[in-house]
Design an enzyme around this catalytic site. Sequence first.
Site, PDB file in Angstrom:
ATOM      1  N   ALA A  63     -32.018  -9.207  -1.670  1.00  0.00           N
ATOM      2  CA  ALA A  63     -31.004  -8.320  -1.106  1.00  0.00           C
ATOM      3  C   ALA A  63     -31.584  -6.910  -1.106  1.00  0.00           C
ATOM      4  O   ALA A  63     -32.497  -6.599  -1.884  1.00  0.00           O
ATOM      5  CB  ALA A  63     -29.738  -8.394  -1.952  1.00  0.00           C
ATOM      6  N   GLU A 111     -32.380 -17.387  -3.088  1.00  0.00           N
ATOM      7  CA  GLU A 111     -31.005 -17.900  -2.975  1.00  0.00           C
ATOM      8  C   GLU A 111     -30.711 -18.450  -1.576  1.00  0.00           C
ATOM      9  O   GLU A 111     -30.061 -19.481  -1.431  1.00  0.00           O
ATOM     10  CB  GLU A 111     -30.017 -16.787  -3.352  1.00  0.00           C
ATOM     11  CG  GLU A 111     -30.084 -16.458  -4.845  1.00  0.00           C
ATOM     12  CD  GLU A 111     -29.365 -15.161  -5.209  1.00  0.00           C
ATOM     13  OE1 GLU A 111     -29.609 -14.123  -4.575  1.00  0.00           O
ATOM     14  OE2 GLU A 111     -28.528 -15.202  -6.134  1.00  0.00           O
TER      15      GLU A 111
END
Length: 258
Positions: A63, A111
Amino acid sequence: MEFVTYETEGAVGIITINRPKALNALNSQVLDDLNEAFDSVDLGEIRALILTGAGEKSFVAGADIGEMSSLTKAEGEAFGKKGNDIFRKIETFPIPVIAAINGFALGGGCEIAMSCDIRLCSENAVFGQPEVGLGITPGFGGTQRLARIVGVGRAKEMIYGARNIKADDAYRIGLVNHVYPLEELIPAAKKMAAGIAKNAPIAVRNCKKAINEGLQVDMDQAIVIEEKLFGDCFESYDQKEGMAAFLEKRKVEAFLNK
Ligand code: CAA
């Protein structure tokens, strides 16, 4: 879409996260673009997807740390939900999604790969959940999916220690199915996707649903899920054609997704 491209080759769709200057880090715009890319897949035509990153160095480096650095608690939670919503969309997407991991798969990169059905990677791939070194937890499903895929002990070791692992270790612990030289990764992913795409689409879809949903419940409930999805295949054109071809000792003419 600013940061995601979508192309098709026959019945295979290829979604590429394309923000190489930031090693394909996931900011809000990338997440919105990913959502749009998955929404644009024509499920009447496309039977398997490949998800990869642009460039030769990074699949997704996590992220976006710059975007996250000033978030409040409430904004952090909302950002986690934004990522989780799209990753869950990938995980439950009606057709199989193959992650072709071409380099760094850190934090949100590991992820998103884990929300895909099957993971293939290049020899230069690096996996990890470095979040505790940044003062946060994994926030796009890492605390949940890593333990389910590689086991609780290994997941805790990686997450608590913020310890990255290389492709061969990722293979050894079952985080990826296969490792390839970088130049062979996309061809291998396409070959696997094409192999899936030639099978009966309703059956493949129902297999994905049965495996995913069955893993969330106990075995008594799981086999009922299987029975229903097994039954659902019957009376379809593809079931009749697949079985007729076997009985008549000929090749399937075509599976028509009906
Ligand atoms: N967010 C924002 N920008 C990132 C980024 C990220 N996660 N990862 C890399 N970048 C940017 C760098 O800031 C740099 O930008 P500038 O050229 O403008 O400075 C560019 O990408 C290239 O990166 P590096 O110069 O750092 O490249 P490197 O080869 O020296 O190192 C790396 C590569 C080891 C992957 C390193 O970039 C790195 O450690 N990145 C961060 C990895 C990380 O911690 N990811 C987890 C994020 S938290 C998360 O994902 C939370 C969650 O679960 C939702």
